[in-house]
Enzyme design. Structure first.
Site, PDB file in Angstrom:
ATOM      1  N   HIS A 111      -4.005   8.145   5.111  1.00  0.00           N
ATOM      2  CA  HIS A 111      -4.053   6.796   4.532  1.00  0.00           C
ATOM      3  C   HIS A 111      -5.365   6.140   4.930  1.00  0.00           C
ATOM      4  O   HIS A 111      -6.060   5.571   4.091  1.00  0.00           O
ATOM      5  CB  HIS A 111      -2.866   5.975   5.027  1.00  0.00           C
ATOM      6  CG  HIS A 111      -2.794   4.598   4.446  1.00  0.00           C
ATOM      7  ND1 HIS A 111      -2.718   4.375   3.099  1.00  0.00           N
ATOM      8  CD2 HIS A 111      -2.810   3.364   5.029  1.00  0.00           C
ATOM      9  CE1 HIS A 111      -2.674   3.064   2.865  1.00  0.00           C
ATOM     10  NE2 HIS A 111      -2.746   2.431   4.017  1.00  0.00           N
ATOM     11  N   CYS A 121       0.810  -1.224   0.000  1.00  0.00           N
ATOM     12  CA  CYS A 121       0.000   0.000   0.000  1.00  0.00           C
ATOM     13  C   CYS A 121       0.844   1.274   0.000  1.00  0.00           C
ATOM     14  O   CYS A 121       0.309   2.359  -0.182  1.00  0.00           O
ATOM     15  CB  CYS A 121      -0.947  -0.013   1.188  1.00  0.00           C
ATOM     16  SG  CYS A 121      -1.726  -1.622   1.411  1.00  0.00           S
ATOM     17  N   HIS A 148      -9.666   0.644  -1.166  1.00  0.00           N
ATOM     18  CA  HIS A 148      -8.211   0.696  -1.063  1.00  0.00           C
ATOM     19  C   HIS A 148      -7.624   0.165  -2.373  1.00  0.00           C
ATOM     20  O   HIS A 148      -7.645  -1.036  -2.624  1.00  0.00           O
ATOM     21  CB  HIS A 148      -7.746  -0.135   0.120  1.00  0.00           C
ATOM     22  CG  HIS A 148      -6.307   0.075   0.472  1.00  0.00           C
ATOM     23  ND1 HIS A 148      -5.387   0.624  -0.408  1.00  0.00           N
ATOM     24  CD2 HIS A 148      -5.616  -0.175   1.611  1.00  0.00           C
ATOM     25  CE1 HIS A 148      -4.212   0.689   0.174  1.00  0.00           C
ATOM     26  NE2 HIS A 148      -4.317   0.219   1.403  1.00  0.00           N
TER      27      HIS A 148
END
Lengths: 87, 411
Positions: free
Chosen positions: B303, B165, B337
């Site tokens: 995030h 990520c 995501h």
């Protein structure tokens, strides 16, 4: 399978795999210059033909002589006859 | 650091809303969610999460077959986004092919879809005779970077960072440093990923994927919300064209923003669990790199994936460093995501917010979790001419990254 059916199956299989136009699939069309294929495509062409005709041709030295679509037609027709004659 | 100043002159996006930065922004400004239900995931034994945000509405065939044949979906997304970024920046062919342009684009893995297809066939008889010549080019770690370079004729350096990520964020950061150090004048930077149930499973088995909204997918993920229950996996690509300030000014290019600082750190306290102190350290290092004071930051793009622990750790770190008054939002509620793409795709959106004079709120943040409540959550569209922002990304493997951007002020 008569020769024309073999040719049709070759053309259909190659057209689908390499996104070729039916009208470009003339026997004298060269694989590299006219149809835009390259060495990676030739590797995949062998796999496509092996799947379509249920034979193994990867190790055949005569594959290296192929230059045109017509060469492929003749190669496959001869290979099928060779198999039929040994059966 | 700033050996050479680095600016952004082009952007590209492929997201669950489609291809293009405009549709990305318009969809998010309207408060839309890209998340949908995937009932077919019920066929995967043990998988409880059945939601995802998938890319639709793109035409891969605009990429010639010669280049597309070695691409899985992620490389297609990356190529389309890079084309848009170069077009926006009006970069001429001589720069693209002349060695001045490099690439820094990563993904979490090579294509899991292609890997699965290969092994499904391989395990039928353990034969390699049916293996196509292009399989490797779709599953190799640098698949996106290499395929983009082939398709666009790029001859500069290739970087392919891979840190789950944090990938997109690191790719931009390393591209920033490459230009700052004078190694390239242009860098196409970002991340891309394509959906596979393995991604959802990775998070589901550690109880970090959303499982309670399978019948109401638009209500998840819920970053910072009291009722959040985990992240939602999605796919796409974000690309930023970085350019030296000198080059951009010489070309009279439109400057979208300036990158002024970057930091990336490892947190060895745990391979899976985010840590507030480590996140704070990463943000502090980015501020130091940018040579800006914390008081100058006027927006934080978090995030915040909507996991229980991650959102708490990030909000604690943000509060400690910036207090309660700096606006904070996460775009995961809209996008899910997007994994390796998330850093770059959310940077694209953050830069667009700077230039549109607005802040997009955190979607699905209805009731702020008490453990996350001390920071300045944005819960509705805010008109704000943000000038200096920090963008966070954190990854499994505990790779943290933060980037500091500044709006470019024309004289």
């Amino acid at each position: 399978m008569i020769d024309q059916e073999v040719i049709d199956l070759i053309n259909t299989s190659l057209a689908e795999e390499f996104e070729l136009n039916e009208e470009d699939l003339k026997p004298d069309a060269t694989l590299f210059d006219d149809l835009g294929l390259d060495s990676l495509d030739i590797v995949d062409m062998v796999i496509v033909l092996e799947k379509a005709f249920h034979f193994k041709i990867r190790e055949k030295k005569s594959i290296r002589e192929i230059r045109t679509l017509g060469d492929i037609h003749n190669f496959v027709i001869n290979k099928k006859r060779e198999i039929e004659n040994t059966q | 650091m700033a050996l050479r100043r680095v600016v952004i002159t082009g952007m590209g996006a492929v997201s669950p809303f489609g291809k293009g930065v405009d549709i990305l922004m318009e969809s998010m400004i309207k408060g839309q969610s890209g998340v949908t239900g995937l009932p077919e995931l019920a066929e995967v034994g043990g998988l409880r999460s059945r939601v995802a945000a998938l890319v639709n509405g793109i035409d891969p065939k605009v990429i010639p077959r010669k280049y597309r044949r070695s691409m899985s979906k992620m490389s297609i997304y990356a190529t389309l986004a890079c084309q848009d970024a170069l077009q926006q920046a009006c970069v001429s062919e001589k720069y693209i092919t002349g060695g001045q342009l490099g690439v820094s684009i990563g993904s979490t893995l090579g294509s899991t879809n292609i890997t699965q297809s290969f092994f499904e066939d391989f395990f039928t008889d353990h034969s390699l005779e049916r293996m196509k010549s292009t399989v490797f080019f779709k599953i190799m770690g640098h698949s996106c970077a290499a395929n983009v370079s082939q398709a666009l004729g790029i001859t500069g350096r290739i970087l392919a960072p891979s840190s789950a990520c944090s990938t997109g964020s690191q790719a931009v950061g390393y591209g920033f440093e490459t230009i700052a150090f004078g190694k390239q004048d242009f860098m196409l930077c970002g991340g891309a990923d394509e959906y596979h149930p393995l991604t959802t499973a990775t998070f589901d088995i550690i109880n970090a994927a959303s499982i309670n909204y399978n019948d109401d997918p638009n209500r998840t993920p819920r970053p910072f919300d009291r009722d959040r229950d985990g992240l939602v996996c999605s796919e796409g690509c974000g690309i930023l064209l970085l350019e030296s300030m000198k080059s951009a000014q010489k070309r009279d290019a439109t400057i979208l923003a300036e990158i002024i600082g970057f930091a990336t750190t490892s947190d060895p306290s745990s391979i899976a669990n985010p840590n507030a102190a480590a996140i704070e350290t990463c943000m502090m290092k980015a501020l130091k790199d940018a040579n800006v004071r914390r008081e100058e930051i006027d927006y934080i793009n978090a995030h915040a994936t909507a996991t229980i622990q991650g959102d708490i750790a990030e909000s604690q770190a943000i509060f400690k460093l910036f207090g309660s008054h700096v606006p904070v939002s996460s775009l995961k509620g809209h996008l899910g995501h997007t994994m390796a793409a998330s850093g770059a795709l959310e940077l694209v959106a953050t830069i667009s917010m700077m230039n549109r004079g607005c802040i997009i709120p955190t979607l699905n943040l209805d009731n702020v979790d008490q453990s996350c409540e001390k920071i300045g959550h944005v819960q509705g569209i805010e008109k704000s001419h943000i000038k200096t922002v920090i963008k966070n990304n954190f990854a499994l493997g505990c790779v943290n990254s933060s980037i500091v951007l500044r709006r470019y002020e024309y004289d």
